[in-house]
Scaffold this active site. Sequence first.
Site, short mmCIF file in Angstrom:
data_model
loop_
_atom_site.label_atom_id
_atom_site.label_comp_id
_atom_site.label_asym_id
_atom_site.label_seq_id
_atom_site.Cartn_x
_atom_site.Cartn_y
_atom_site.Cartn_z
N THR A 221 -36.05 1.31 -49.78
CA THR A 221 -36.29 -0.13 -49.70
C THR A 221 -34.98 -0.90 -49.84
OG1 THR A 221 -38.38 0.35 -50.74
CG2 THR A 221 -37.78 -1.96 -50.59
N GLU B 295 -43.79 14.53 -49.94
CA GLU B 295 -44.16 14.46 -51.37
C GLU B 295 -44.85 15.73 -51.84
OE1 GLU B 295 -46.52 11.09 -52.82
OE2 GLU B 295 -44.72 9.87 -52.62
N SER C 74 -39.66 8.92 -53.35
CA SER C 74 -39.75 7.69 -54.13
C SER C 74 -38.53 7.53 -55.04
CB SER C 74 -41.02 7.74 -54.97
OG SER C 74 -41.11 6.57 -55.71
N GLY C 75 -37.91 6.36 -54.96
CA GLY C 75 -36.75 6.09 -55.80
C GLY C 75 -35.43 6.49 -55.18
N ASN D 24 -39.96 5.15 -60.07
CA ASN D 24 -39.23 3.99 -59.57
C ASN D 24 -39.90 2.72 -60.09
OD1 ASN D 24 -37.91 2.06 -58.10
ND2 ASN D 24 -38.47 2.87 -56.08
N SER E 273 -41.49 0.63 -56.91
CA SER E 273 -41.82 1.60 -55.88
C SER E 273 -42.73 0.99 -54.82
CB SER E 273 -42.52 2.79 -56.55
OG SER E 273 -42.88 3.72 -55.58
N SER E 274 -42.35 1.14 -53.55
CA SER E 274 -43.22 0.65 -52.47
C SER E 274 -44.41 1.60 -52.37
CB SER E 274 -42.49 0.66 -51.13
OG SER E 274 -41.23 0.11 -51.27
N GLY F 68 -41.13 9.58 -48.12
CA GLY F 68 -40.66 10.92 -47.74
C GLY F 68 -41.69 11.97 -48.12
N1 LIG Z 1 -27.57 1.33 -52.67
C1 LIG Z 1 -27.97 1.15 -53.93
N2 LIG Z 1 -27.15 0.60 -54.82
C2 LIG Z 1 -27.51 0.40 -56.09
N3 LIG Z 1 -28.73 0.72 -56.56
C3 LIG Z 1 -29.62 1.27 -55.71
C4 LIG Z 1 -29.29 1.50 -54.35
N4 LIG Z 1 -30.36 2.05 -53.76
C5 LIG Z 1 -31.30 2.14 -54.70
N5 LIG Z 1 -30.87 1.68 -55.87
C6 LIG Z 1 -31.61 1.61 -57.15
O1 LIG Z 1 -32.68 2.53 -57.06
C7 LIG Z 1 -33.91 1.87 -57.22
C8 LIG Z 1 -34.94 2.49 -56.31
O2 LIG Z 1 -34.61 2.21 -54.98
P1 LIG Z 1 -35.72 1.87 -53.90
O3 LIG Z 1 -36.77 1.00 -54.46
O4 LIG Z 1 -35.02 1.40 -52.71
O5 LIG Z 1 -36.32 3.31 -53.66
P2 LIG Z 1 -37.38 3.74 -52.57
O6 LIG Z 1 -36.85 4.93 -51.90
O7 LIG Z 1 -37.73 2.59 -51.71
O8 LIG Z 1 -38.58 4.13 -53.47
P3 LIG Z 1 -40.12 4.02 -53.16
O9 LIG Z 1 -40.45 5.02 -52.14
O10 LIG Z 1 -40.72 4.34 -54.47
O11 LIG Z 1 -40.34 2.63 -52.76
C9 LIG Z 1 -33.65 0.42 -56.90
O12 LIG Z 1 -34.53 -0.42 -57.59
C10 LIG Z 1 -32.22 0.24 -57.37
O13 LIG Z 1 -32.20 0.03 -58.77
#
Ligand SMILES: Nc1ncnc2c1ncn2[C@@H]1O[C@H](COP(=O)(O)OP(=O)(O)OP(=O)(O)O)[C@@H](O)[C@H]1O
Length: 938
Positions: free
Chosen positions: A122, A384, A117-118, A167, A170-171, A382
């Site tokens: 996404t 956890e 997460s984070g 996050n 977070s999805s 991923g």
């Molecule tokens: N390539 C990137 N460039 C800039 N900021 C990023 C990038 N990727 C992620 N972030 C930052 O990190 C935060 C978390 O990313 P994201 O929501 O994609 O994580 P995730 O892996 O999908 O988490 P979850 O599993 O909780 O959904 C985003 O809101 C953004 O602020």
Amino acid sequence: CFVEDNTDIIMEGALIARDRVGVQDFVLLDSHTSEAAFLNNLRKRYQENLIYTYIGTLLVSVNPYKELDIYTVTQMQLYRGVNFFELPPHLYAIADNAYRVMCSEYNNHFILISGESGAGKTEASKKILQYYAVTCPTTEQLQVVRDRLLLSNPVLEAFGNAKTLRNDNSSRFGKYMDIQFDFKGAPVGGHILSYLIEKSRVVHQNHGERNFHIFYQLLEGGEKDLLCWLGLERNPQKYAYLIQGRCAKVFSINDKNDWKIVRKAFSIIDFTEKDLEVWKSKVHPVDGNLLLPILRAVFVSLQLLGVHLSILQEALTHRKIEARSEEVLSPLNVDLAFYARDAVAKAIYGRTFTWLVNKINGSLANKDSTRKTVIGLLDIYGFEVLDTNSFEQFCINYCNEKLQQLLIEMTLKAEQEEYEMEGIEWEPIPYFNNKIICDLVEQKHKGIISILDEECLRPGEATDLSFLEKLEEKVGDHAHFVTRKLADQKTRKSIDWVDFRLLHYAGEVTYCAVGECDRGAALEVLCNSKNGIIRDCFLLSELDSRRRPETVATQFKNSLMSLIEILMSKEPSYIRCIKPNENKEPGMFDDCLIRHQVKYLGLMEHLRVRRAGFAYRRKYEHFLQRYKSLCPATWPHWHGPAAEGVERLIKHIGYKPEEYKLGRTKIFIRFPKTLFATEDAFEIRKHIMTLAAIKLEACWRGVLARKEAKKRTWAVEIIRKFIKGFINRKKPLCPENIEFVRLVQYKYLMKLRDHIPRNVLDKSWLQPPSILEEISEMLQKMCTRNLVRKYCRGLTPERKVQLQQKAVTSAIFRGKKEGYQQSINLPFADTRLSEYMSPYSQYATPVVKYDRNGFKARERLLVLTQSSAYVVEMAKIKQKIDYATLKGNSANPSGAASVAWSVQGGDVILQCEHIFETVTKLCMLANKQNLVKVVKGR
Ligand SMILES: Nc1ncnc2c1ncn2[C@@H]1O[C@H](COP(=O)(O)OP(=O)(O)OP(=O)(O)O)[C@@H](O)[C@H]1O
């Protein structure tokens, strides 16, 4: 695909940027088994904002937590249609590669994005979607599809994402999205599958976390009327479900704005007002003063859910117990009643979310039945490991086991296939096959999920402990399963009595068995709802007691199985996302946290598998092309087969037998150091060659400059001569003008060639320059003569006679007789004179048969026309004409008026209309044309 040509290409790219910041492909790390080296490379690059690194075709991405200037449209265009090796690692390279292979081979692909997460999953999937939206061809019609694909994201995020400690966005569900492309590569539709939405969040949030975004968006941004319809107040503090985490307001989130985006997305994704009735279910405004707030809430809820008070009340406060064949209602205590209420809320949310996904799918569906290819984007949680791991972590980690298995199978399969294809001796790659763990979880009758199903569905009281006992009994001897009871002395302390531990491929995780036996919510109530959407979500058929309901775990297992099936039929690409620190801070690289993720994401394992055989492989042609300058035999050209060229080359460089193998079409190099040494030699050679090239270039430039100067001098000389020639052009030929005159002559003659007269009558002639007048005149004469000769040669004998006659006529009459000029054009008839004479041919015969000795002189021959008379002195014409004979036949027996012979005295009179012709012909007969006298007047 994994080890195919693209891999080679990536390698080359990695080589090019090798020394810049670490290696951009981990496969080229010298100590590929060293975690420290791995982290070192990752850190080095991260600190330079190089967040992407490859392991072969797998992309490792580290969340930068700051905006980088690498996602612009210009960047997208840069990566579009370009091979990996030409540019640094990027999401776009992965996306573009999948797209290009899909278009050229017409097959399906998926891009698996995983990480904790984070970590940025996404964001990555959104960026890939945007990449396709910008770079793929599209039409005006397809813009709608594109917009829907893009806008499905904010809707799904509103309902499926929440602020968590890790996050802010977070999805809370797994997502697989197929983007469908037509044969031209234009995105024409899509389909989304969702996995395991975290329903528990609806009723409970940890400290610092929120419920799903949509609730806060609705309260913050919802129109006044709408809130009134729903019986809601704007203040989230009024709702216990929304404030357990004590952070309804989040600094980084603009709920009001997000609400607007969601509303707009709804209209584009084809949601009708009817669909939106989930918010508008005939709720009548309630006068707050009349009811206690709690009652008002119940009242509104009943209306929204479309159920009857007594039924809901009974469902939330009682439990049905099956006793023999009867059902008995047993009252619940307060805690259990709360539990039942929460279960209903969770069930409603979970199923409405599925309904929403289906609705979006309806709007993304492409109705055209022509064949499509797809690229699937899998954004999935991923591995956890939390302090307390519950059923949800169990499912998530099971999912990761399955995906790891898929990856290993696909990677190894591809690797093996390549060795076989290349005829390379097969070298088994030792790796941990996690199938054994997957079996432990999913095997029919014997696996943990089957045992859980049995426990949950058997009649009678199921407890968490009875479930644990069953597990110990059935899978207790499995090498990857431990409970406190089964553990050895040392491990025992770390496992609670209600826990079981699984030894996953990525590490150990201890799960708490409490609450795993969830028997589901009070479904009856909702199946009978009057609200259309609730009824769509809870089908009456589910109440059929003869059907054994599926537990959540089995549902998840089945959906995972079909996902794996979907993925197995496609070509894979992988993106592994890493979270660099827990504080969402840019530039901070937390070694410990990242080491964990590298382990859980199976990156070292993946690198080991990828490197187990050979670090580098390349088609002979490409290898030779790159390194041919290192061997005199192959430089600058090798004329034999590429394989032999490579053999010659590596012999010259000094490769040892254990360092490489030669396949059918490729060379395989075992160690990066071998390759790097070659690459270094190549760099040196390149440097030397560059220096030589610079020198050569300088020399060549000198040669060119000298050539140019010479050319200019020559040009000046020519111009000078020309001017001098012009000035002296009228002088007789002399050294000053000779070239000029020759040039003028040449030019005139060349021009004259195109303007020469084509027939005798054409009297035109190209005006010559003054110095050529004489020559021109000569030429014209010659030309005329030529034309005349040509004309004469082309004459027929008849025409020749005719012209000869005309010439005689001219000699006799020109300038002496009016009418002559007009007569020139009238041809003489061959027959005329004989015509005149034909009745008297017997007399005329002697005329033809000229006999000088038989000549008898007579005085004159008088030729008469209507207007004139001509006297031919017959005495002078030594012509023999038998007048006597003529005399007797003076009358024209045919009565023809045109010719008449008469004899008056001694003269012969010939009367005729064609005087020129007659006289000419007579003269010619006599051969005495100069004796004709043309007398004017009488
Ligand atoms: N390539 C990137 N460039 C800039 N900021 C990023 C990038 N990727 C992620 N972030 C930052 O990190 C935060 C978390 O990313 P994201 O929501 O994609 O994580 P995730 O892996 O999908 O988490 P979850 O599993 O909780 O959904 C985003 O809101 C953004 O602020």
